[in-house]
Every structure is written in C-alpha cells, then in structure tokens.
Motif scaffolding. Structure first.
Motif, mmCIF file in Angstrom:
data_model
loop_
_atom_site.group_PDB
_atom_site.id
_atom_site.type_symbol
_atom_site.label_atom_id
_atom_site.label_comp_id
_atom_site.label_asym_id
_atom_site.label_seq_id
_atom_site.Cartn_x
_atom_site.Cartn_y
_atom_site.Cartn_z
ATOM 1 N N UNK A 1 0.820 -1.215 0.000
ATOM 2 C CA UNK A 1 0.000 0.000 0.000
ATOM 3 C C UNK A 1 0.851 1.261 0.000
ATOM 4 N N UNK A 2 2.022 1.217 0.672
ATOM 5 C CA UNK A 2 2.897 2.391 0.783
ATOM 6 C C UNK A 2 4.039 2.375 -0.226
ATOM 7 N N UNK A 3 3.993 1.440 -1.154
ATOM 8 C CA UNK A 3 5.033 1.338 -2.172
ATOM 9 C C UNK A 3 4.660 2.160 -3.402
ATOM 10 N N UNK A 4 5.526 3.075 -3.801
ATOM 11 C CA UNK A 4 5.257 3.877 -4.993
ATOM 12 C C UNK A 4 5.256 3.012 -6.247
ATOM 13 N N UNK A 5 6.005 1.932 -6.223
ATOM 14 C CA UNK A 5 6.031 1.039 -7.382
ATOM 15 C C UNK A 5 4.718 0.282 -7.535
ATOM 16 N N UNK A 6 4.113 -0.079 -6.399
ATOM 17 C CA UNK A 6 2.889 -0.892 -6.443
ATOM 18 C C UNK A 6 1.627 -0.044 -6.478
ATOM 19 N N UNK A 7 1.655 1.134 -5.832
ATOM 20 C CA UNK A 7 0.449 1.943 -5.648
ATOM 21 C C UNK A 7 0.486 3.160 -6.586
ATOM 22 N N UNK A 8 -0.182 3.113 -7.736
ATOM 23 C CA UNK A 8 -0.131 4.221 -8.687
ATOM 24 C C UNK A 8 -0.823 5.491 -8.192
ATOM 25 N N UNK A 9 -1.823 5.343 -7.314
ATOM 26 C CA UNK A 9 -2.510 6.522 -6.779
ATOM 27 C C UNK A 9 -1.572 7.284 -5.855
#
Length: 224
Positions: free
Chosen positions: A64-72
């Motif tokens: 949820x806090x990963x910029x790679x995983x969470x595009x929003x």
C-alpha cells in the motif's frame, strides 16, 4: 449517480478555519469529511507519522505504501494533486491492485507545507458503492487547500499558554488564551468565528467563576 451530500462545502471550510489544533482537524473536520464524501473509510495522515518499513511490516502495508505498487500514491507524491483511481487507471483496474473491498474506490488529496508534500487526506468507498467523480475530486482539492493553509497558521502559532485551572470549558480556555495574547474582544470573535458580544458574555461568566474583575487578573490567576 452523485452521493447525497449531507454538509455544504462552505460548512467544512468554516470547520477547518475554526480548528485550534491538529487534533481538532482530525477529530471534528475529518468526521464531517467522511460523511460529505459518503466514504467507507477516511483519514488525515502525515508522512512523518507513517510506520517505518521493516521485516515485521505486513506485506499488504508494504504494498500500500510502495510507490512502485500503488499508482494513486505515486501520482500524489509526484504531482502534489488530488486524484482518484479512475483518473489514472482504466475502470476496474484499481480493484485488481488493492484486494480490500472497502478500498474498492480510492481518492487522495495533498497536504503541503513550504512546497513539500507533508501528508494527505484519503477517502475510500466499498467496491459496490458509486465511484468518485470529478466533482468529488474538485471538492477534495479545495478542502486540501484550506487544510494546508490552516495547518501553516497553527504551526506558526506560539506554544499554547499553560493554565492550571480546570473550571473553564474548552471554549472558555480558548478565549482565556487569546486574552493572554493581548487580543481584543473583536479579534477573539474573528479568530473563533463567534460574535464580539459572545466573547463579552463569556468573559463575564469567566470572571464570575474565577472571582476576578479584570482581564489581567484573570490571566494572572490562570497562569499561577
């Protein structure tokens, strides 16, 4: 279809302006935000208060806090602009990224200070609820602007004066603190969004409670 709006936007602006502490923003304003956006979950968060990632952090939180995983989150971080999932993703794609049913639709807006992203306002809906709209996004952008401005004012304020008398109500304590800072009844009324006469009547009650006859005497007694 737009969700039923239960509180006018101007009322939320006023709630923000009346907040005297960050805690009030979290408790009073954010409660109204959840209702306003018909949200399932909502939160005002600050980046420096997010959990530190380590080996014990649950995988779901890491994602949820990963910029790679969470595009929003990536869009918010890079652009400092409010966004909801379908602004940057095709319909339904967000729900394949986030498995939580109560995060089926997500919208976040930036809290900024001195040109830096310091936090955000996040609201979510259940996947069976209506998606967020451009109107919702514009409203969140406006609210984030007001919150960012109010936080700048609160953080620039001097440390609160510590009073040692607990007979005053929270509102009376606010008035006493502003009196101690040398503000007039009119200035206090403007600061607290109440009339000058309301301040005058409150001071009369406070004088009776404390058995004092002047503003200076009241401040001296409360600070002693």
């Amino acid at each position: 279809m737009e969700p039923l709006i239960k509180a006018p936007l101007q009322s939320l602006f006023q709630t923000i302006a009346q907040a005297q502490t960050e805690a009030e923003l979290r408790q009073v304003f954010m409660a109204e935000v959840g209702q306003y956006f018909a949200a399932k979950r909502w939160k005002l968060y600050f980046l420096n208060q997010l959990p530190t990632m380590d080996g014990s952090t649950p995988p779901l939180i890491k994602k949820a806090l990963s910029l790679d995983h969470n595009p929003v989150l990536r869009y918010l971080t890079h652009n400092h602009a409010a966004v909801h999932d379908e602004v940057i993703l095709p319909p339904g794609v967000w729900q394949t990224i986030c498995p939580r049913a109560d995060h089926g639709h997500v919208m976040v807006g930036p809290i900024v200070s001195q040109g830096q992203l310091v936090g955000g306002i996040a609201v979510t809906r259940h996947r069976q609820d209506p998606k967020f709209t451009t109107v919702n996004l514009a409203d969140l952008s406006a609210l984030c602007l007001h919150v960012s401005t109010r936080l700048a004012v609160l953080q620039a304020k001097p440390a609160p004066i510590v009073f040692h008398n607990n007979c005053l109500t929270p509102r009376e304590a606010q008035i006493a603190e502003l009196v101690a800072r040398g503000m007039t009844n009119k200035e206090i009324g403007t600061e607290l969004w109440i009339t000058e006469n309301s301040v005058k009547q409150a001071l009369k009650r406070m004088f009776r409670k404390l058995k004092v006859s002047s503003r200076a005497e009241m401040v001296a007694q409360l600070a002693s």
